[in-house]
Structure formats: structure tokens, C-alpha cells
Scaffold this active site. Sequence first.
Site, mmCIF file in Angstrom:
data_model
loop_
_atom_site.group_PDB
_atom_site.id
_atom_site.type_symbol
_atom_site.label_atom_id
_atom_site.label_comp_id
_atom_site.label_asym_id
_atom_site.label_seq_id
_atom_site.Cartn_x
_atom_site.Cartn_y
_atom_site.Cartn_z
ATOM 1 N N CYS A 105 0.627 -1.287 0.131
ATOM 2 C CA CYS A 105 0.092 0.118 0.145
ATOM 3 C C CYS A 105 1.303 0.866 -0.105
ATOM 4 C CB CYS A 105 -0.805 0.473 0.948
ATOM 5 S SG CYS A 105 -0.529 0.323 2.627
ATOM 6 N N ASN A 111 2.407 1.445 4.213
ATOM 7 C CA ASN A 111 2.735 -0.024 4.887
ATOM 8 C C ASN A 111 2.551 0.599 6.492
ATOM 9 O OD1 ASN A 111 5.410 -1.590 5.498
ATOM 10 N ND2 ASN A 111 3.425 -2.658 4.603
ATOM 11 N N CYS A 132 -1.003 0.885 6.828
ATOM 12 C CA CYS A 132 -2.770 0.735 7.126
ATOM 13 C C CYS A 132 -3.182 -0.927 7.341
ATOM 14 C CB CYS A 132 -3.758 2.199 6.905
ATOM 15 S SG CYS A 132 -3.224 3.167 7.946
ATOM 16 N N ARG A 133 -3.525 -0.388 5.806
ATOM 17 C CA ARG A 133 -3.720 -1.576 4.748
ATOM 18 C C ARG A 133 -3.460 -2.879 3.883
ATOM 19 N NH1 ARG A 133 -5.380 1.988 -0.706
ATOM 20 N NH2 ARG A 133 -3.600 2.608 -0.106
ATOM 21 N N SER A 134 -1.461 -2.787 3.854
ATOM 22 C CA SER A 134 -1.093 -3.813 3.899
ATOM 23 C C SER A 134 -0.958 -4.127 5.052
ATOM 24 C CB SER A 134 0.234 -3.408 2.932
ATOM 25 O OG SER A 134 1.018 -2.643 3.610
ATOM 26 N N ASP A 165 -7.887 3.888 0.990
ATOM 27 C CA ASP A 165 -7.253 3.670 2.102
ATOM 28 C C ASP A 165 -7.943 4.674 3.614
ATOM 29 O OD1 ASP A 165 -5.444 5.017 3.266
ATOM 30 O OD2 ASP A 165 -4.201 5.428 1.970
#
Length: 168
Positions: free
Chosen positions: A11, A14, A16-18, A132
Site C-alpha cells: 500500500c 505500509n 494501514c491496509r498492507s 485507504d
Amino acid sequence: MKPNISVLFVCLGNICRSPMAEAVMRKLVAEQGLEDRITVDSAGTGDWHIGREPHEGTRGVLDAHGISYAGMKARQVIPQDAVDFQYIVCMDRKNLKDAREIMGQTAEDGASGQVFTFMELIPGRGVADVPDPYYEGNFDYVYELVDEGCSALLDQIKADMGWAKVLV
């Protein structure tokens, strides 16, 4: 046994999402007893958060679901990732483009990974990108997508490797 499949979630920062996807995928891999066959990591295309732990919103959602993120620290995508990972899963189309530019590797360089967007794993959702939550605050919705997509990815890996009957 040395793991023979490696997955990298990508993401922007690095945090939040990933890392959420990394933590969820690690849990799924462990539940199926595949830790000796599959390694999971995450990285960002940007360098703003290198060394930081996941965002408090990500940590909160993972805590609520009893999923560990212990030891996870943000890092940036590097060219070697194209060689080291077989599945490079980008959380949105912009990070897909940026990750490909950063990695810049080809098969001639030893790159063998599939690089694709996370939402390709769950096309029925009708969205192209994982939003995001850093900007939108929708950590629960992102978790929902991540949980569904990671399950689909694990099924795909097992099918690709002929592991369909492995410890279900």
C-alpha cells in the site's frame, strides 16, 4: 522446511491496509498449518512511515478480531522484492503502478512474481481499489475486504501449488 511461497502486500505507507492484510493472511496461513510453506510480508511505496508500527485504526480492528501484528514495522518496497516474492498484491491501482516502477525487475533479472491488485481477488465486490482508511477512517470496511480477499488468495495459492487438500 523452507517456505516456498512468499506473499507481499503493498500500500502507500505500509501502516494501514498492507499490514492489515499481512496480519490477516498470517493468521489464515497459521490456521491451515502452512507456516512452513508460505511467508507473508508487507511494504509501502512511500517512505514516510518506515520503522513505525501499524496505524492505531489498523491495530484496533486487528485487536477486535484477535489477530496479532506483533513485530510488524513499516518498510518500503525495494527492487529485490520482485525476485523474493511470488505474489505481490497491491491494495490499489496507483500503488500497483508505483510498485512496478520501484521494483523495475523483469524475468531476466530473476523476477518471477505475479503483481496484481488486491481487488482482483474479489471481483464481485464491484470496487477497483481497497480504500485507504488513513484518509477515510473506514477501518472496519477495509478489514471486511481484506478478510475476504486474503481467504481468496490463500485458496488461489493452494490451487496454484496443488495443495487443495492440505489441512483444511
